[in-house]
Design an enzyme around this catalytic site. Structure first.
Site, mmCIF file in Angstrom:
data_model
loop_
_atom_site.group_PDB
_atom_site.id
_atom_site.type_symbol
_atom_site.label_atom_id
_atom_site.label_comp_id
_atom_site.label_asym_id
_atom_site.label_seq_id
_atom_site.Cartn_x
_atom_site.Cartn_y
_atom_site.Cartn_z
ATOM 1 N N CYS A 11 -10.438 -4.195 -12.430
ATOM 2 C CA CYS A 11 -9.391 -4.502 -11.464
ATOM 3 C C CYS A 11 -8.211 -5.102 -12.231
ATOM 4 O O CYS A 11 -8.182 -5.054 -13.459
ATOM 5 C CB CYS A 11 -9.887 -5.401 -10.339
ATOM 6 S SG CYS A 11 -10.293 -7.075 -10.805
ATOM 7 N N CYS A 85 -9.557 -1.661 -7.458
ATOM 8 C CA CYS A 85 -8.258 -1.993 -6.876
ATOM 9 C C CYS A 85 -7.243 -0.892 -7.109
ATOM 10 O O CYS A 85 -7.343 -0.124 -8.071
ATOM 11 C CB CYS A 85 -7.746 -3.345 -7.367
ATOM 12 S SG CYS A 85 -6.939 -3.365 -8.959
ATOM 13 N N CYS A 92 -4.776 2.285 -15.069
ATOM 14 C CA CYS A 92 -5.792 2.134 -16.117
ATOM 15 C C CYS A 92 -5.904 3.404 -16.952
ATOM 16 O O CYS A 92 -5.549 4.484 -16.494
ATOM 17 C CB CYS A 92 -7.141 1.731 -15.538
ATOM 18 S SG CYS A 92 -8.119 3.063 -14.866
#
Length: 144
Positions: A11, A85, A92
């Site tokens: 996250c 999230c 990412c």
């Protein structure tokens, strides 16, 4: 003997959702996996309300520490990546050493850190998130 598969929860701050998921999977799956969590912009500490709501169900995450994703990226093979999230999903890295197709999961869960109001209202939001993660993890482990 087969080595344990690594599971990484990701996250943004690594202070609540991913930390709770890490503790929950350890409880649900025992020693079946090596469980880790990280954040794209890790906070200084695990959120105290995350620690409190986990303690309510007998899981102590008080000694866990937020970690940056680069602690793991390219250093530890990730067999299962679970992003919890929206922000982390959008930003990412897409390539992870050891990650096979189909082993990247996106479970968007509200950020309990953003809860407003008094302490009881905030705790209620943390509990909802904890329970949602627990249900998703039980289903996931049972499906493997």
């Amino acid at each position: 003997m087969e080595r344990k598969k690594n599971v990484l929860f990701l996250c943004t701050g690594n202070s609540a959702r991913s930390q709770m998921a890490e503790g929950l999977l350890r409880q649900i799956a025992g020693d079946r996996f090596e469980v880790m969590s990280a954040g794209l912009e890790p906070k200084d500490e695990v959120h105290p309300l995350a620690v409190e709501v986990m303690r309510e169900i007998g899981i102590d995450i008080g000694a866990q520490k937020p970690k940056a994703v680069d602690v793991f990226l390219g250093r530890v093979p990730v067999h299962y990546l679970i992003v919890v999230c929206n922000r982390a999903q959008a930003t990412c890295p897409r390539i992870w050493p050891g990650l096979m197709d189909g082993n990247r999961y996106y479970w968007p869960v509200d950020d309990p850190v953003e809860a407003t109001g008094g302490i009881e209202g905030q705790l209620a939001v943390f509990r909802v998130v904890r329970d949602e993660l627990q249900e998703k993890l039980r289903e996931w482990v049972n499906a493997l």
